[in-house]
Design a protein around this motif. Structure first.
Motif, PDB file in Angstrom:
ATOM      1  N   UNK A  85       0.845  -1.189   0.000  1.00  0.00           N
ATOM      2  CA  UNK A  85       0.000   0.000   0.000  1.00  0.00           C
ATOM      3  C   UNK A  85       0.879   1.236   0.000  1.00  0.00           C
ATOM      4  N   UNK A  86       0.463   2.271  -0.717  1.00  0.00           N
ATOM      5  CA  UNK A  86       1.170   3.544  -0.541  1.00  0.00           C
ATOM      6  C   UNK A  86       0.690   4.137   0.788  1.00  0.00           C
ATOM      7  N   UNK A  87       1.398   5.136   1.278  1.00  0.00           N
ATOM      8  CA  UNK A  87       1.092   5.711   2.584  1.00  0.00           C
ATOM      9  C   UNK A  87      -0.343   6.170   2.749  1.00  0.00           C
ATOM     10  N   UNK A  88      -0.884   6.970   1.801  1.00  0.00           N
ATOM     11  CA  UNK A  88      -2.269   7.431   1.958  1.00  0.00           C
ATOM     12  C   UNK A  88      -3.290   6.287   1.966  1.00  0.00           C
ATOM     13  N   UNK A  89      -3.078   5.270   1.145  1.00  0.00           N
ATOM     14  CA  UNK A  89      -4.009   4.131   1.125  1.00  0.00           C
ATOM     15  C   UNK A  89      -3.959   3.379   2.451  1.00  0.00           C
ATOM     16  N   UNK A  90      -2.758   3.193   2.994  1.00  0.00           N
ATOM     17  CA  UNK A  90      -2.619   2.530   4.296  1.00  0.00           C
ATOM     18  C   UNK A  90      -3.322   3.331   5.382  1.00  0.00           C
ATOM     19  N   UNK A  91      -3.168   4.655   5.371  1.00  0.00           N
ATOM     20  CA  UNK A  91      -3.829   5.501   6.364  1.00  0.00           C
ATOM     21  C   UNK A  91      -5.346   5.389   6.272  1.00  0.00           C
ATOM     22  N   UNK A  92      -5.874   5.357   5.048  1.00  0.00           N
ATOM     23  CA  UNK A  92      -7.329   5.213   4.879  1.00  0.00           C
ATOM     24  C   UNK A  92      -7.797   3.853   5.396  1.00  0.00           C
ATOM     25  N   UNK A  93      -7.033   2.802   5.101  1.00  0.00           N
ATOM     26  CA  UNK A  93      -7.382   1.462   5.550  1.00  0.00           C
ATOM     27  C   UNK A  93      -7.383   1.377   7.073  1.00  0.00           C
ATOM     28  N   UNK A  94      -6.309   1.834   7.716  1.00  0.00           N
ATOM     29  CA  UNK A  94      -6.247   1.729   9.180  1.00  0.00           C
ATOM     30  C   UNK A  94      -7.305   2.604   9.855  1.00  0.00           C
ATOM     31  N   UNK A  95      -7.629   3.733   9.248  1.00  0.00           N
ATOM     32  CA  UNK A  95      -8.709   4.576   9.797  1.00  0.00           C
ATOM     33  C   UNK A  95     -10.044   3.853   9.715  1.00  0.00           C
ATOM     34  N   UNK A  96     -10.283   3.151   8.613  1.00  0.00           N
ATOM     35  CA  UNK A  96     -11.528   2.396   8.452  1.00  0.00           C
ATOM     36  C   UNK A  96     -11.606   1.251   9.460  1.00  0.00           C
ATOM     37  N   UNK A  97     -10.495   0.584   9.704  1.00  0.00           N
ATOM     38  CA  UNK A  97     -10.473  -0.487  10.701  1.00  0.00           C
ATOM     39  C   UNK A  97     -10.788   0.081  12.079  1.00  0.00           C
ATOM     40  N   UNK A  98     -10.150   1.168  12.430  1.00  0.00           N
ATOM     41  CA  UNK A  98     -10.377   1.779  13.742  1.00  0.00           C
ATOM     42  C   UNK A  98     -11.813   2.250  13.902  1.00  0.00           C
ATOM     43  N   UNK A  99     -12.470   2.613  12.814  1.00  0.00           N
ATOM     44  CA  UNK A  99     -13.858   3.063  12.862  1.00  0.00           C
ATOM     45  C   UNK A  99     -14.848   1.899  12.765  1.00  0.00           C
ATOM     46  N   UNK A 100     -14.329   0.666  12.797  1.00  0.00           N
ATOM     47  CA  UNK A 100     -15.148  -0.561  12.753  1.00  0.00           C
ATOM     48  C   UNK A 100     -15.940  -0.711  11.469  1.00  0.00           C
ATOM     49  N   UNK A 101     -15.463  -0.151  10.379  1.00  0.00           N
ATOM     50  CA  UNK A 101     -16.192  -0.234   9.110  1.00  0.00           C
ATOM     51  C   UNK A 101     -16.201  -1.631   8.508  1.00  0.00           C
TER      52      UNK A 101
END
Length: 68
Positions: A48-64
């Motif tokens: 993953x590039x950095x921005x994609x990884x950040x979006x993914x981990x944010x979604x995980x933390x938000x229980x999406x």
């Protein structure tokens, strides 16, 4: 030599210690690699590039991704 040969792989601090885990590593260029911990160095790696990884981990933390 690939980007993965010298990567420092780690598991989440929330890992339960079981075998069904993923490992991640910070790679050159701000990228993040993710692989199956059961397969270790023979595992295919998703990058993953950095921005994609950040979006993914944010979604995980938000229980999406939680299942009902």
């Amino acid at each position: 030599m690939s980007d993965f040969d010298e990567a420092r792989w780690f598991k989440s601090s929330r890992s339960q210690g079981g075998e069904a885990c993923v490992e991640a590593a910070h790679l050159n260029g701000g990228r993040v690699g993710v692989r199956d911990s059961k397969l270790g160095s023979s595992s295919p790696v998703l990058v993953f590039d950095g921005p994609a990884w950040d979006r993914f981990t944010s979604a995980v933390q938000a229980s999406r991704f939680d299942q009902p």
